[in-house]
Design an enzyme around this catalytic site. Structure first.
Site, short mmCIF file in Angstrom:
data_model
loop_
_atom_site.label_atom_id
_atom_site.label_comp_id
_atom_site.label_asym_id
_atom_site.label_seq_id
_atom_site.Cartn_x
_atom_site.Cartn_y
_atom_site.Cartn_z
N ASP A 1 0.70 -1.12 -0.07
CA ASP A 1 -0.08 0.13 -0.06
C ASP A 1 0.93 1.17 0.13
OD1 ASP A 1 -2.43 -1.32 0.13
OD2 ASP A 1 -2.66 -0.81 2.35
N MET B 1 -8.11 9.05 8.57
CA MET B 1 -8.75 9.49 7.56
C MET B 1 -9.76 10.86 7.49
SD MET B 1 -9.81 5.70 6.22
CE MET B 1 -10.57 5.10 7.67
N LYS C 1 -3.50 3.46 -2.38
CA LYS C 1 -4.75 4.20 -2.37
C LYS C 1 -4.27 5.63 -2.10
CE LYS C 1 -7.52 0.38 -0.20
NZ LYS C 1 -7.85 -0.02 0.73
N1 SAH Z 1 -4.36 0.27 9.30
C1 SAH Z 1 -3.77 1.48 9.51
C2 SAH Z 1 -4.83 2.62 9.31
C3 SAH Z 1 -5.35 2.91 7.89
S1 SAH Z 1 -6.36 4.06 7.50
C4 SAH Z 1 -3.36 1.74 10.93
O1 SAH Z 1 -3.61 0.60 11.76
O2 SAH Z 1 -2.61 2.73 11.23
C5 SAH Z 1 -5.24 5.33 7.08
C6 SAH Z 1 -5.32 6.61 8.03
O3 SAH Z 1 -4.27 6.11 9.00
C7 SAH Z 1 -4.73 7.83 7.34
O4 SAH Z 1 -5.63 8.49 6.85
C8 SAH Z 1 -4.43 8.38 8.58
O5 SAH Z 1 -5.42 8.98 9.38
C9 SAH Z 1 -3.72 7.37 9.41
N2 SAH Z 1 -2.24 7.26 9.58
C10 SAH Z 1 -1.61 6.35 9.03
N3 SAH Z 1 -0.30 6.35 9.03
C11 SAH Z 1 -0.11 7.60 9.55
C12 SAH Z 1 1.06 8.42 9.88
N4 SAH Z 1 2.34 8.06 10.00
N5 SAH Z 1 0.70 9.56 10.44
C13 SAH Z 1 -0.55 10.25 10.62
N6 SAH Z 1 -1.41 9.39 10.37
C14 SAH Z 1 -1.31 8.20 9.87
#
Ligand code: SAH
Length: 244
Positions: free
Chosen positions: A34, A170, A56
């Site tokens: 991803d 998100m 995405k």
């Molecule tokens: N499975 C992932 C989340 C997927 S949804 C997890 O467990 O972290 C994707 C969202 O995660 C992004 O829109 C953002 O809100 C958050 N996100 C993921 N990585 C991030 C990062 N390094 N810094 C800030 N927000 C992050």
């Protein structure tokens, strides 16, 4: 027929990959990854490993989920070890459940390797504990993708009136609507809120503000970003430890 490893890549900092995830990345014949999985991880793969990008961009899918499911399935028919690498944890807004069900229905063996979710680790890197004795006894992780104006929203907004910590994933594009909605349900205008962009990475940015002012204060932040709402945000004053 091979086996699929639905693997969490952690929040960004490559050192937050688990030992188990690293081991599977090193053994993989194919890695399906991803946008949020740090691409540096791919350098760990063996020679000849095939890479398939199915990233995405903020809701705009380069590949629809059913095509991603099918890509994983087809890869498993042709290879021994398929690593499906996803940002954070595969089961936290990662659609890992859907991918697992798709494989199960087709008789493909899989394992799930949890990852460090951004929902907890990104606030941690900003010096914000999601729970803290006397401040917050629970935290909720909510999708911010859905606009709060949406009729028949699946988010129970009224339940967010309590003082517990709320983490929105998100949600950057809905920041204004989310903060207004929280005021509308009864939180004070000066209630603490933080937006953390590119958390755990060297270009991490953190903006601390109030529900009333956050939209203007965080207007320059870019994705990936998450939102933390709660009195725990104030603890950053003492707990900020991360130096970019
Ligand atoms: N499975 C992932 C989340 C997927 S949804 C997890 O467990 O972290 C994707 C969202 O995660 C992004 O829109 C953002 O809100 C958050 N996100 C993921 N990585 C991030 C990062 N390094 N810094 C800030 N927000 C992050």
């Amino acid at each position: 027929m091979g086996k699929v490893y639905l693997t969490g890549a952690g929040p960004g900092d490559i050192e937050l990959l688990t030992v188990k995830a690293l081991k599977m990345v090193q053994q993989a014949d194919v890695i399906i990854y991803d946008r949020l999985a740090n691409p540096t991880i791919l350098e760990e793969a063996k020679n000849g490993c095939e890479f398939i990008y199915v990233g995405k961009e903020d809701g705009r899918h380069t590949l629809p989920q059913d095509e991603i499911n099918e890509t994983i399935y087809q890869s498993a028919l042709k290879n021994d070890i398929v690593v499906r690498l996803k940002g954070g944890d595969p089961f936290v807004f990662g659609r890992g459940g859907e991918e697992g069900i798709y494989l199960k229905e087709r008789g493909i063996d899989f394992e799930i390797i949890p990852g460090i979710t951004s929902a907890v680790s990104v606030p941690t890197y900003a010096g914000i504990p999601v729970t803290h004795r006397g401040v917050a006894v629970s935290f909720k992780v909510i999708t911010g993708h859905e606009s709060p104006d949406k009729k028949e929203s699946q988010v129970d907004w009224k339940s967010l009136k309590s003082n517990d910590t709320i983490v929105f994933l998100m949600g950057l594009h809905n920041l204004e609507k989310i903060s207004s909605k929280l005021i509308e349900i009864g939180k004070s205008k000066d209630f603490p809120i933080a937006v953390i962009s590119k958390g755990t990475m060297k270009d991490q940015e953190v903006v601390i503000s109030t529900l009333e002012n956050i939209t203007k204060d965080a207007k320059d932040l870019t994705t990936p970003a998450l939102i933390v709402v709660g009195n725990v945000v104030k603890l950053r004053k003492q707990l900020n430890w991360f130096k970019n």
